[in-house]
Design a protein around this motif. Sequence first.
Motif, short mmCIF file in Angstrom:
data_model
loop_
_atom_site.label_atom_id
_atom_site.label_comp_id
_atom_site.label_asym_id
_atom_site.label_seq_id
_atom_site.Cartn_x
_atom_site.Cartn_y
_atom_site.Cartn_z
N GLY A 86 30.64 22.70 -16.62
CA GLY A 86 30.76 23.45 -15.37
C GLY A 86 31.20 22.56 -14.23
N ASP A 88 31.37 22.48 -9.72
CA ASP A 88 31.07 23.02 -8.39
C ASP A 88 31.95 22.26 -7.40
OD1 ASP A 88 30.12 23.76 -5.91
OD2 ASP A 88 28.00 23.39 -6.37
N ARG A 89 33.12 22.83 -7.10
CA ARG A 89 34.09 22.12 -6.25
C ARG A 89 33.60 22.02 -4.81
NH1 ARG A 89 39.32 23.97 -5.49
NH2 ARG A 89 38.93 26.11 -6.15
N GLN A 90 32.90 23.03 -4.34
CA GLN A 90 32.44 23.02 -2.96
C GLN A 90 31.50 21.85 -2.69
OE1 GLN A 90 30.81 26.72 -1.57
NE2 GLN A 90 30.15 25.89 0.39
N ASP A 288 35.96 27.16 -12.07
CA ASP A 288 35.71 27.21 -10.63
C ASP A 288 36.98 27.45 -9.82
OD1 ASP A 288 34.01 27.26 -8.46
OD2 ASP A 288 34.08 25.11 -8.12
#
Length: 437
Positions: A86, A88-90, A288
């Motif tokens: 997984g 989470d780019r933010q 994502d």
Amino acid sequence: MSEAVPKIVVVGGGAGGLELVTKLGKKLGKKKKAQVTLVDNTHTHIWKPLLHEVAAGTLDSHEDEIEYLSQAMCSGFRFRLGKMDGLDRQNKKIMVAPTYNEDGLEIIPRRTFDYDYLIISVGSVSHDFGIKGVRDHCLFLDTTKQAEFFQNQLLESYLRAHTQGRPLDEGQLNIAIVGAGATGVELCAQLYEVSHLLNAYGLDEVKPQDVKLSLIEAADRILPGLPENISAAAHEELNELGVQILAGERVIEVTETAIKTQSGRDIPAAIKVWAAGIKAPEFLKDIDGLETNWMNQLVVKQTLQTTFDDDIYAIGDCCACKWVGQDQNVPPRAQAAHQMASLVYKSIINRMKDKELPEYHYHDYGSLVSLGRYGTVGNLMGNLSKGSMKVEGLMARLMYLSLYKMHQVALFGPFRVMMLSLSHLFRRSVHPKIKLH
């Protein structure tokens, strides 16, 4: 280490990923200018073009594999065992799945890793195109573990045939390989050699002619991605070895005992290998919000940065990069991964110095296909000579071997590679020519 230093995370320790993290570790990690981390779901690395030799047993993976922890210690980066699942780019984090032992017990919990720069280099896996029975009845050669499993299955088949005390059943030692790219062609030649070696090492109730090799290809010739003269040379060599070549045959189903094609053929085979296509791992598909193609590859700009996030790069088989001057993407080859690793290394160094980023232009230096001790064929300076500069024989064999040596030099340096080569020569003089267990 100061928190101010950038965190560079490389996911995937294949040819490109390991070369990149080694160079970054030596340049930045050792000098505490960055925290460099490699994440991979296995403990060791082996050069993927060698997997067909591991599968045949002509190469012992334990002699050529590289321990990630050892390479990390020598090169100034950290190694973390785990499989990315997984993103989470933010918050600039990757998610890594739990790791379990062979008994199913969790030994490493789920974790996340922060990054400032993320390089995804997770390679490719076999593409079964949704064909019925492929996953259930075929063997694959995507990983060292799969190659070793194939070798065990092959040896067990020989031992069973050698000791059963009765004539072989029809098709008992038939081996069918679907996909006549470099992997399929090279595996055929290695398996032919194995049939003679096992006979010489005492499994003499099985004759080499008892082993029937079939090579199945949907295109109208083998090695369809290479120039026709190279394909023709390899075809001639395999014909002389007695390999049944079935070109223009599209597989529609695989059963426990046979492979069925669109033309109505039933090709009996006790062992079936699928080498007919590749795709990037499934978890990358639209991960994502990043742009991916039908093969799950991350689409990148000429800087090898992903189209929607400049802090994420992709290299090797898992990226889709335009081949400048050609109407196609850069092909999934080891030389492309090597070139991409070198460019991303320069790119990250430049970014840390606020300099302009280099753009990637693939240089095709040709392709070589090894037929074991029976020959090597290929073409040089691929896009410069338009595939016309054919090489074969001893010269081609030496050049094929040099590709692996270049990979080793990128990881260890010239002196250590020279010592490794000498050690290999001594080992060959006392070890059997094939793995026998």
